[in-house]
Design an enzyme around this catalytic site. Structure first.
Site, PDB file in Angstrom:
ATOM      1  N   GLU A  25     -12.618 -18.306   8.614  1.00  0.00           N
ATOM      2  CA  GLU A  25     -14.017 -18.519   8.265  1.00  0.00           C
ATOM      3  C   GLU A  25     -14.209 -18.942   6.822  1.00  0.00           C
ATOM      4  O   GLU A  25     -15.207 -19.575   6.502  1.00  0.00           O
ATOM      5  CB  GLU A  25     -14.812 -17.243   8.545  1.00  0.00           C
ATOM      6  CG  GLU A  25     -14.820 -16.836   9.998  1.00  0.00           C
ATOM      7  CD  GLU A  25     -15.437 -17.896  10.903  1.00  0.00           C
ATOM      8  OE1 GLU A  25     -16.462 -18.500  10.512  1.00  0.00           O
ATOM      9  OE2 GLU A  25     -14.885 -18.136  11.991  1.00  0.00           O
ATOM     10  N   GLU A  66     -18.019 -26.484   5.438  1.00  0.00           N
ATOM     11  CA  GLU A  66     -19.481 -26.487   5.402  1.00  0.00           C
ATOM     12  C   GLU A  66     -19.986 -26.824   4.003  1.00  0.00           C
ATOM     13  O   GLU A  66     -20.891 -27.650   3.821  1.00  0.00           O
ATOM     14  CB  GLU A  66     -20.017 -25.124   5.838  1.00  0.00           C
ATOM     15  CG  GLU A  66     -21.531 -25.016   5.741  1.00  0.00           C
ATOM     16  CD  GLU A  66     -22.051 -23.606   5.960  1.00  0.00           C
ATOM     17  OE1 GLU A  66     -23.246 -23.359   5.697  1.00  0.00           O
ATOM     18  OE2 GLU A  66     -21.262 -22.735   6.385  1.00  0.00           O
ATOM     19  N   GLU A  78     -20.700 -13.215   5.741  1.00  0.00           N
ATOM     20  CA  GLU A  78     -21.722 -13.390   6.777  1.00  0.00           C
ATOM     21  C   GLU A  78     -21.101 -13.925   8.068  1.00  0.00           C
ATOM     22  O   GLU A  78     -21.431 -13.489   9.174  1.00  0.00           O
ATOM     23  CB  GLU A  78     -22.806 -14.343   6.275  1.00  0.00           C
ATOM     24  CG  GLU A  78     -23.834 -14.748   7.316  1.00  0.00           C
ATOM     25  CD  GLU A  78     -24.199 -16.221   7.241  1.00  0.00           C
ATOM     26  OE1 GLU A  78     -24.107 -16.914   8.270  1.00  0.00           O
ATOM     27  OE2 GLU A  78     -24.579 -16.679   6.139  1.00  0.00           O
TER      28      GLU A  78
END
Length: 965
Positions: A135, A157, A62
């Site tokens: 990422e 995250e 994503e």
């Protein structure tokens, strides 16, 4: 057939004033095309993305597809859109079984630009090992002799996510209910498993799932529906037909319940989280799902709901937890329980939940409770108030809850006939909700009880385990391997810091300054007085709803009462009045209105710098029933009781539990609020009602309620008395002008009931915080902040400064803190009225290094060789921030806030003119101010003790350490 699309289904859905067409493209792509007069246009493309492990491949992808594509080969087209678009929504998100890419804009050309970039991103991304490393995850090694580490945006995250107890609880609940399906994995990624993801797996996952045959495409708004088909066919046409990814399999319902025990990282607490959870069948129709929503609201949705009330009043925990009724997966489930549960009482919570549901099923549901729940759900569907989320996006997500599972999305969009059938059924079968409760919950043996227990050593153990894993990995490497990892780290840094080629950046579509409206958007506001109180009227179309806000000016409060503010708002609506108990009050609100809630307004008067502190009771009601909402407001303000010790204690415990659970999950909010308290009284007030100081106040207040209730009750009575008078009140009304006359008459009678006596305005002496501070919490990642007041440094706020600050966040901080530093996010804000510049980072693996990057912002601006295109993007982005789309109730409240802060339309036009006139020289001028801010600023971080120790050892000035738990 039209442009390769075959029309499959068509209908006009009156209740959302929309014509809907459903198509299938020759490639297999499906399209829902919704046409109406909403200028806030929405596009989205969704792919079914089930996972078979917890490496986070769907989540990382994503992020990754937005890092350059075939037509837009720059490092981050997404960032360029953030910098220079008028978007009202621009994001992407990963579900346990699907990934969505939605955009929205009010500007048609901008809307097409966003769609073009997003479609090229999802179908033609430039996936490279370096994108996965940035990422997702990578080994970080600056030199072969140094310690090996993991880094990556998603990796950090999810480390933050795994430090959040309630997030861990909800994930565990889902996994407990779906042990045999794809939902047993963590689609977001488990930090322990993310490093197992290889580039080959990553690339193959995109090939398998990101193709038109697996695409569910959505258009909504007032754009040309024929242009939609033409635009899509031009992009999809190069693909061959292909089958979609299969719908995920439902979970077979088990015949016996079971318990599951997990742990969360804690510091010095003996409190657990407990939920009882039921999985429901997959084949429930839309009517049944809506009836279950009504049942959930009966059980849990109001302060006096029987299950909620029993759990809260039991004293077994401090507040509710759980997902409630979750309906976005292939099977719905219900999850309810308590947080703040004393260890040893976990099974007592389970027993209480089950016994209470049995009792409700046997004794029946109160008719008033049922009527209130039915009215509340019906009103919410008709109002379609989606807050800051575009209405078209909310409808897309609603439709996807059927569409992604090969169901009929039309059924989730309309509701009129469905709600009529439900009303008729409840009229014919008054015990129908009880029958549903018995069938789907009480008799349902597919039940789990999840107990999340505190573990004071867990955070340190995770850290040690990670270090040991990395030591083993490094020990297995040869010298050549280590050199290769160091070289890969250096190459990733080089690529991250290398500028994009100007010719590639020029490919990103963008508006021009000439496309931007020169005039600031205004909100119609007529200022009058009724019974000596100011009344603001906003002539806006509201679809038959009146929005009534009654404000109370809290400048008549004593300073020591300020921390009561959130509790005061809840007390008004969740405690008894002299006429009815709080259960009856909740039923009255639910049956007569669309809802009533309290909202605080903390601001600054633009002309004087004086704090603005108000509490608003905000109500919404059908425009011919305004008297009902005013009658309720009058009763809670004039007849509310302050002598209910036990009920008030329950509210305080709920508030404390909510804020404590937010400390880690919303760490950047607490850092930002704490920083604001260093510079201006308004920041100090906000810290007292939303910050760490508020958490401390709640903890102390529990003791005062136990040991000095008379003093607490006296406070509550006095603070109410200090504001309940017409001179302290303001009424804010949003509805069409044609209905104003009738409302004015009702308002006159309402205000006449309040005393007209003036109130004393005591002096406030809010002392600023003065020390750098480390807020210590059990977290694997950090929230880092630094701020300074620019006014003492000779700075004058202007629209140019706003443009520069926004550009700084979307360029330097994004690239340095997020892309290179691996943090999940970074921000920069500049308050126009206090002059406070604030930098923050979110879920950040670094601490000292991030502060260094904050301080280097001035150097970045000084050395910046800004192109005309970059300047234009910065201006467009700043204008987009000023022109955010709002629904009528939000517009009315915004106008009231501007009125109280003395923000005139002339001032807003001045700022807009300055934004539009921003020059390259303004960036250089701002650099000097930022250099001075770096030397004068204060630091606040929320981090683990180990991270603070490492930063101090590396040269950070020793901060004051404040344990949060």
């Amino acid at each position: 057939m039209s442009h390769g699309f075959e029309l499959l289904q068509e209908a006009t859905i009156a209740e959302i004033a929309t014509h809907v067409r459903r198509y299938r493209h020759r490639t297999g792509a499906q399209l829902m095309s919704l046409s109406n007069d909403d200028e806030n246009k929405v596009f989205g493309v969704t792919f079914r993305t089930p996972v078979s492990d917890s490496t986070g491949v769907a989540h990382i992808l994503e992020h990754a597809v937005l890092c350059g594509s075939r037509r837009y080969p720059v490092k981050e087209p997404f960032l360029e859109l953030l910098k220079g678009s008028l978007h009202t929504f621009l994001n992407a998100f990963t579900y346990p079984d699907r990934t969505c890419y939605p955009v929205a804009s009010q500007n048609l050309q901008d809307f097409y630009h966003l769609i073009d970039v997003y479609l090229d991103a999802v179908f033609h991304p430039l996936l490279t090992p370096f994108v996965l490393q940035q990422e997702g995850w990578h080994y970080n090694l600056e030199h072969p002799d140094q310690r090996l580490a993991y880094s990556g945006v998603v990796y950090n995250e999810m480390k933050g996510d795994y430090s959040d107890p309630e997030s861990r609880l909800l994930t565990t609940v889902q996994q407990s209910l779906f042990p045999d399906t794809v939902y047993r994995y963590d689609a977001g990624g488990d930090p322990e498993h993310i490093p197992a993801l290889s580039f080959q797996q990553f690339q193959r996952y995109h090939e398998e799932h990101y193709h038109p045959g697996n695409a569910l495409i959505w258009f909504y708004g007032d754009d040309d529906p024929r242009r939609r088909l033409e635009l899509l066919d031009g992009i999809l046409g190069e693909f061959a037909p292909r089958e979609s990814t299969p719908v995920v399999a439902p979970q077979t319902l088990n015949a016996s319940p079971h318990r599951l025990q997990q742990y969360y990282a804690a510091s010095d607490t003996d409190k657990a989280l407990v939920t009882v959870n039921w999985l429901l069948p997959a084949d429930l129709d839309t009517d049944t799902r809506r009836m279950l929503r009504i049942l959930e609201h009966v059980l849990l949705g109001m302060p006096g709901s029987p299950l909620r009330r029993t759990l809260i009043e039991s004293g077994l925990g401090e507040d509710l937890t759980g997902a409630g009724l979750e309906t976005e997966l292939i099977q719905p489930y219900l999850s309810v329980g308590l947080k703040g549960v004393q260890l040893g009482s976990e099974q007592a919570v389970e027993k209480l939940v089950l016994e209470t549901l049995e009792r409700i099923g046997q004794e029946g549901i109160d008719a008033a409770q049922r009527a209130a729940a039915l009215n509340t759900i019906d009103f919410a569907l008709r109002e379609n108030n989606t807050g800051s989320v575009p209405r078209g996006l909310a409808l897309m997500l609603r439709a996807l809850s059927a569409w992604v599972y090969a169901g009929d999305p039309f059924e989730r969009l309309g509701f009129e006939r469905s709600m009529e059938r439900l009303r008729e059924r409840l009229c014919r079968q008054p015990r129908y909700l009880e029958e549903m409760l018995q069938r789907y919950i009480i008799d349902n043996r597919h039940r789990t009880t999840v107990m999340l227990l505190p573990d004071a050593a867990l955070e340190r153990r995770r850290q040690v385990d990670e270090e040991l894993r990395l030591e083993r990995v490094k020990a297995a490497m040869t010298a050549a391997d280590l050199q290769a990892v160091a070289a890969a780290t250096a190459e990733l840094r080089r690529r991250q810091s290398a500028p994009d080629r100007p010719e590639d950046l020029a490919r990103i579509p963008m508006l021009q300054r000439s496309d931007l409206p020169r005039q600031a958007r205004t909100i119609p506001t007529d200022i009058g007085r009724i019974e000596s109180s100011p009344c603001l009227f906003h002539d806006l179309q509201t679809n038959g709803i009146a929005y009534i806000d009654v404000g109370l000016n809290l400048r008549t409060w004593r300073q020591e009462w300020l921390s009561y503010l959130p509790l005061f708002g809840r007390m008004l609506l969740e405690m008894d009045t002299r006429k009815r108990d709080y259960v009856e009050l909740g039923q009255w609100i639910g049956s007569k209105t669309g809802g009533l809630h309290a909202r605080n307004l903390i601001s600054v008067r633009r002309d004087t710098g004086e704090p603005v502190v108000w509490l608003f009771l905000r109500g919404k009601v059908l425009s011919d029933r305004v008297g009902d909402v005013l009658e309720i407001m009058a009763e809670v303000l004039l007849c509310g009781r302050c002598d209910q010790r036990q009920r008030f204690r329950q509210i305080v415990l709920e508030e404390k539990a909510q804020e404590e659970m937010s400390l880690v999950a919303e760490g950047s909010r607490f850092v930002a609020t704490r920083l604001g308290a260093h510079f201006h009284p308004s920041g100090g007030i906000l810290e007292q009602i939303r910050g760490v100081s508020y958490v401390g106040f709640l903890r102390q207040l529990i003791g005062r309620i136990e040991h000095d209730w008379d003093a607490v009750q006296a406070d509550l009575e006095q603070l109410r008395e200090a504001v309940v008078s017409r001179p302290c009140m303001l009424v804010n009304v949003t509805l069409p002008e044609a209905q104003r006359g009738a409302v004015e008459g009702a308002l006159g009678g309402f205000l006449d009931r309040f005393p007209d006596a003036p109130r004393v305005r005591p002096e406030w002496h809010i002392q600023p915080l003065t020390e750098d501070e480390a807020l210590l919490a059990p977290t694997q990642v950090n929230h880092v902040g630094k701020a300074a007041s620019l006014f003492p440094l000779g700075f004058r706020y202007s629209g140019m400064a706003a443009t520069v600050a926004r550009f700084l966040a979307a360029s330097w901080l994004w690239e340095q803190v997020r892309v290179q530093g691996g943090a999940y996010g970074a921000a920069c804000s500049l308050d126009p009225f206090t002059g406070v510049l604030q930098y923050t980072s979110y879920r950040d693996p670094n601490l000292g290094a991030t502060l260094e990057r904050f301080d280097a912002s001035g150097r970045f601006l000084r050395q910046l060789d800004l192109t005309d295109t970059e300047l234009t993007r910065a201006i467009i982005g700043a204008v987009g921030d000023m022109d955010q789309y709002q629904l009528p109730d939000a517009r009315g409240f915004t106008a009231a806030a501007r009125h109280l802060s003395h923000v005139t339309d002339a001032y807003r036009q001045q700022i807009r003119d300055e934004v539009l006139a921003t020059r390259k020289e303004d960036f250089t001028a701002m650099a000097e101010v930022l250099d001075r801010a770096a030397a004068a600023g204060h630091v606040v971080v929320l981090a683990g003790t180990h991270a603070v120790d490492e930063a101090v050892a590396a040269g950070l000035k020793e901060p004051r350490r404040t344990p949060l738990f």
